[in-house]
Scaffold this motif. Sequence first.
Motif, PDB file in Angstrom:
ATOM      1  N   VAL A   1     -71.970 124.979   9.366  1.00  0.00           N
ATOM      2  CA  VAL A   1     -72.408 125.779   8.232  1.00  0.00           C
ATOM      3  C   VAL A   1     -73.370 125.003   7.336  1.00  0.00           C
ATOM      4  O   VAL A   1     -74.248 125.577   6.692  1.00  0.00           O
ATOM      5  N   PHE A   2     -73.248 123.677   7.313  1.00  0.00           N
ATOM      6  CA  PHE A   2     -74.104 122.865   6.444  1.00  0.00           C
ATOM      7  C   PHE A   2     -75.514 122.686   7.007  1.00  0.00           C
ATOM      8  O   PHE A   2     -76.390 122.155   6.328  1.00  0.00           O
ATOM      9  N   ASN A   3     -75.739 123.127   8.242  1.00  0.00           N
ATOM     10  CA  ASN A   3     -77.087 123.040   8.818  1.00  0.00           C
ATOM     11  C   ASN A   3     -78.096 123.908   8.072  1.00  0.00           C
ATOM     12  O   ASN A   3     -79.308 123.702   8.185  1.00  0.00           O
ATOM     13  N   VAL A   4     -77.577 124.879   7.313  1.00  0.00           N
ATOM     14  CA  VAL A   4     -78.466 125.769   6.585  1.00  0.00           C
ATOM     15  C   VAL A   4     -79.285 125.009   5.547  1.00  0.00           C
ATOM     16  O   VAL A   4     -80.378 125.441   5.156  1.00  0.00           O
TER      17      VAL A   4
ATOM     18  N   SER B   1     -82.394 122.169 -11.296  1.00  0.00           N
ATOM     19  CA  SER B   1     -82.454 122.902 -10.034  1.00  0.00           C
ATOM     20  C   SER B   1     -83.065 122.064  -8.917  1.00  0.00           C
ATOM     21  O   SER B   1     -82.575 122.065  -7.783  1.00  0.00           O
ATOM     22  N   VAL B   2     -84.133 121.343  -9.225  1.00  0.00           N
ATOM     23  CA  VAL B   2     -84.789 120.501  -8.216  1.00  0.00           C
ATOM     24  C   VAL B   2     -83.872 119.374  -7.768  1.00  0.00           C
ATOM     25  O   VAL B   2     -83.779 119.068  -6.566  1.00  0.00           O
ATOM     26  N   VAL B   3     -83.195 118.745  -8.705  1.00  0.00           N
ATOM     27  CA  VAL B   3     -82.273 117.666  -8.357  1.00  0.00           C
ATOM     28  C   VAL B   3     -81.134 118.183  -7.478  1.00  0.00           C
ATOM     29  O   VAL B   3     -80.676 117.504  -6.558  1.00  0.00           O
ATOM     30  N   LEU B   4     -80.690 119.413  -7.741  1.00  0.00           N
ATOM     31  CA  LEU B   4     -79.603 119.987  -6.956  1.00  0.00           C
ATOM     32  C   LEU B   4     -80.035 120.336  -5.532  1.00  0.00           C
ATOM     33  O   LEU B   4     -79.323 120.059  -4.570  1.00  0.00           O
ATOM     34  N   TRP B   5     -81.204 120.955  -5.386  1.00  0.00           N
ATOM     35  CA  TRP B   5     -81.589 121.544  -4.104  1.00  0.00           C
ATOM     36  C   TRP B   5     -82.658 120.778  -3.329  1.00  0.00           C
ATOM     37  O   TRP B   5     -82.883 121.065  -2.149  1.00  0.00           O
ATOM     38  N   GLY B   6     -83.292 119.817  -3.969  1.00  0.00           N
ATOM     39  CA  GLY B   6     -84.366 119.102  -3.297  1.00  0.00           C
ATOM     40  C   GLY B   6     -83.883 117.911  -2.482  1.00  0.00           C
ATOM     41  O   GLY B   6     -82.765 117.415  -2.671  1.00  0.00           O
ATOM     42  N   ASP B   7     -84.747 117.449  -1.574  1.00  0.00           N
ATOM     43  CA  ASP B   7     -84.503 116.222  -0.820  1.00  0.00           C
ATOM     44  C   ASP B   7     -84.952 115.061  -1.706  1.00  0.00           C
ATOM     45  O   ASP B   7     -86.151 114.835  -1.894  1.00  0.00           O
TER      46      ASP B   7
ATOM     47  N   SER C   1     -85.283 126.702  -1.325  1.00  0.00           N
ATOM     48  CA  SER C   1     -86.256 127.172  -2.324  1.00  0.00           C
ATOM     49  C   SER C   1     -85.759 128.427  -3.020  1.00  0.00           C
ATOM     50  O   SER C   1     -85.891 128.574  -4.244  1.00  0.00           O
ATOM     51  N   VAL C   2     -85.197 129.345  -2.241  1.00  0.00           N
ATOM     52  CA  VAL C   2     -84.659 130.579  -2.832  1.00  0.00           C
ATOM     53  C   VAL C   2     -83.521 130.263  -3.786  1.00  0.00           C
ATOM     54  O   VAL C   2     -83.452 130.789  -4.908  1.00  0.00           O
ATOM     55  N   TRP C   3     -82.628 129.351  -3.368  1.00  0.00           N
ATOM     56  CA  TRP C   3     -81.505 129.025  -4.229  1.00  0.00           C
ATOM     57  C   TRP C   3     -81.909 128.157  -5.415  1.00  0.00           C
ATOM     58  O   TRP C   3     -81.257 128.173  -6.461  1.00  0.00           O
ATOM     59  N   ALA C   4     -82.993 127.416  -5.270  1.00  0.00           N
ATOM     60  CA  ALA C   4     -83.542 126.688  -6.422  1.00  0.00           C
ATOM     61  C   ALA C   4     -84.053 127.677  -7.464  1.00  0.00           C
ATOM     62  O   ALA C   4     -83.872 127.494  -8.674  1.00  0.00           O
ATOM     63  N   LEU C   5     -84.690 128.757  -6.986  1.00  0.00           N
ATOM     64  CA  LEU C   5     -85.158 129.815  -7.890  1.00  0.00           C
ATOM     65  C   LEU C   5     -83.980 130.472  -8.611  1.00  0.00           C
ATOM     66  O   LEU C   5     -83.991 130.626  -9.836  1.00  0.00           O
ATOM     67  N   VAL C   6     -82.959 130.838  -7.841  1.00  0.00           N
ATOM     68  CA  VAL C   6     -81.792 131.511  -8.428  1.00  0.00           C
ATOM     69  C   VAL C   6     -81.085 130.592  -9.419  1.00  0.00           C
ATOM     70  O   VAL C   6     -80.689 131.016 -10.518  1.00  0.00           O
ATOM     71  N   THR C   7     -80.949 129.318  -9.064  1.00  0.00           N
ATOM     72  CA  THR C   7     -80.263 128.366  -9.937  1.00  0.00           C
ATOM     73  C   THR C   7     -81.003 128.184 -11.259  1.00  0.00           C
ATOM     74  O   THR C   7     -80.398 128.228 -12.340  1.00  0.00           O
ATOM     75  N   ALA C   8     -82.315 127.971 -11.182  1.00  0.00           N
ATOM     76  CA  ALA C   8     -83.103 127.793 -12.406  1.00  0.00           C
ATOM     77  C   ALA C   8     -83.078 129.058 -13.264  1.00  0.00           C
ATOM     78  O   ALA C   8     -83.008 128.984 -14.500  1.00  0.00           O
TER      79      ALA C   8
ATOM     80  N   MET D   1     -80.015 116.915  -4.172  1.00  0.00           N
ATOM     81  CA  MET D   1     -78.738 116.221  -4.107  1.00  0.00           C
ATOM     82  C   MET D   1     -77.793 116.888  -3.106  1.00  0.00           C
ATOM     83  O   MET D   1     -77.148 116.223  -2.301  1.00  0.00           O
ATOM     84  N   LEU D   2     -77.715 118.227  -3.174  1.00  0.00           N
ATOM     85  CA  LEU D   2     -76.864 118.942  -2.222  1.00  0.00           C
ATOM     86  C   LEU D   2     -77.352 118.732  -0.798  1.00  0.00           C
ATOM     87  O   LEU D   2     -76.543 118.603   0.125  1.00  0.00           O
ATOM     88  N   TYR D   3     -78.674 118.689  -0.625  1.00  0.00           N
ATOM     89  CA  TYR D   3     -79.245 118.440   0.703  1.00  0.00           C
ATOM     90  C   TYR D   3     -78.809 117.070   1.216  1.00  0.00           C
ATOM     91  O   TYR D   3     -78.343 116.926   2.348  1.00  0.00           O
ATOM     92  N   ASN D   4     -78.969 116.042   0.369  1.00  0.00           N
ATOM     93  CA  ASN D   4     -78.638 114.687   0.779  1.00  0.00           C
ATOM     94  C   ASN D   4     -77.140 114.492   1.016  1.00  0.00           C
ATOM     95  O   ASN D   4     -76.735 113.690   1.851  1.00  0.00           O
ATOM     96  N   LEU D   5     -76.309 115.244   0.295  1.00  0.00           N
ATOM     97  CA  LEU D   5     -74.863 115.111   0.440  1.00  0.00           C
ATOM     98  C   LEU D   5     -74.300 115.932   1.595  1.00  0.00           C
ATOM     99  O   LEU D   5     -73.422 115.466   2.338  1.00  0.00           O
ATOM    100  N   LEU D   6     -74.807 117.160   1.746  1.00  0.00           N
ATOM    101  CA  LEU D   6     -74.170 118.099   2.663  1.00  0.00           C
ATOM    102  C   LEU D   6     -74.833 118.213   4.038  1.00  0.00           C
ATOM    103  O   LEU D   6     -74.154 118.479   5.029  1.00  0.00           O
ATOM    104  N   TYR D   7     -76.157 118.045   4.096  1.00  0.00           N
ATOM    105  CA  TYR D   7     -76.828 118.208   5.381  1.00  0.00           C
ATOM    106  C   TYR D   7     -76.332 117.226   6.449  1.00  0.00           C
ATOM    107  O   TYR D   7     -76.163 117.600   7.619  1.00  0.00           O
ATOM    108  N   PRO D   8     -76.060 115.941   6.078  1.00  0.00           N
ATOM    109  CA  PRO D   8     -75.537 115.022   7.096  1.00  0.00           C
ATOM    110  C   PRO D   8     -74.207 115.482   7.699  1.00  0.00           C
ATOM    111  O   PRO D   8     -73.854 115.068   8.813  1.00  0.00           O
TER     112      PRO D   8
END
Length: 358
Positions: free
Chosen positions: A15-18, A85-91, A26-33, A1-8
Motif C-alpha cells: 500500500v505504501f508504493n503509492v 505541506s511540502v515538508v509532509l509530501w515532498g521528497d 501533488s494532489v494530497w499536497a494541494l489538499v493538505t495546504a 517527509m511521508l515519502y521518505n518515511l513510508l515509501y521504503p
Amino acid sequence: MLYNLLYPLGTEYIVFNVFRYITFRSVWALVTALLIGILIGPRFIGWLRRIKCGQQIHEDVKAHQCKAGTPTMGGLLIAFSVTISVVLWGDLHNSYLWMTLFVFLGFAGVGFLDDFMKISHKHNKGLSARAKFCGQLAVAGIVMLFLVAEPAYSTRLAFPFFKALDPDLGYLYIPFAMFVMVGASNAVNLTDGLDGLAIGPMIVATLVFAVYIYVTGHVKFAQYLQVQHVPGVGEVTVFCGALAGAGLAFLWFNAYPAQVFMGDVGSLGLGGVLGFLAVLCKQELLLPIVGGLFVMETLSVILQVGYFKWTGGKRIFRMAPLHHHYEMKGVPESKIIIRFWILSIMFGLIALSALKLR
C-alpha cells in the motif's frame, strides 16, 4: 517527509508504493495546504487584527478608503501552508524542491521586511525601491549559483513553438534567469490591487507550470513532447500542488469583500517563485504568456509613467495599473476581478497549447 518515511516500507507493505507517484503526492499536497489554510485562517486573521497589521490605502484610490485597516501580511498564511505541506509530501532529498522553497521564502522575506516597516510606523513607506530590488537580486543570484551547478541542468534557452531553437547562453543565463524572477515578482506585486485579483491568476499559472514541471521531469513525456528533460525536477510538482492549495485557501478569505490582504510578503514571494518555476522547466519565454495578465498590468504602469514624462503630464490611462483604470471608469470591482480571471485562464490555455505546437 511521508515519502521518505513510508515509501521504503513498500517492499513489505504494498500500500505504501503509492507514495512513489508524484501525481498522488501533488494532489494530497494541494489538499493538505488547502485544509491548513482554511482551518487556521480565521485565527490567523484575528491575530493580525490584534497586533494591528492594518492595510494603508493610497489616497488617490477613493473607492478603497473603506478597506483601510483590513489586515494585511496574509501572505504569511500562504507561506506557512505551503511549507508544511511540502515538508509532509515532498521528497526531502530532492535539491530542486529545496531551491524552490528557498526562492519562495526568500522573496517573501523581502516582502515581509517591507510590510513590517510600513505597519510598524504609519508614515514609513517601507523598504526603498533600491533595497527591495537588491534583496530580490540576492535571493535570485544565490539560487541560480546552486541551480547551474546541478549536472543535469542546462543553460540552454528554449523558444516556445520552435523545437529546434534552443541557444546555449552559458554564464549569461544566470543574470537572465535573475531578471525573470525579479520581473515576475514585481509584476505580481503590481497586480495585487483588488480583492482576489492577484491570487486567482496565480493559481492558474501555478497549475499550468505544474504540468510543465511534471513533463520536464518525466523522461518519456519530455521526449514525446520535445521539451528539455531535467531529471529530478518533476518533484517540484508537489510544491506546485501545495502552492495551488494554499492559494485557494487564501482566496477563501481574500475573495471580495476581502477579510485579509496578502501584502508584499505574499505578492513578492508568489511572483518570485512563479519566475523560478519557469526557469526550472526551461520555459522562461513562455512565462509572459502564462502570466499574461501580470504582463498587462506591468505594461500599463510602464506606458503610463513613460507617456507622462514624455508629454509633460498627460496620461494614457485614468490610473495605473490597469485595474484602477477600469475602477475609475465605474466598472464594479467584482466584475473587473472576474473578467481578469477569465483572461488569465485564456492565457493559461494558450500556454498549455505550446506543448504540442512545435
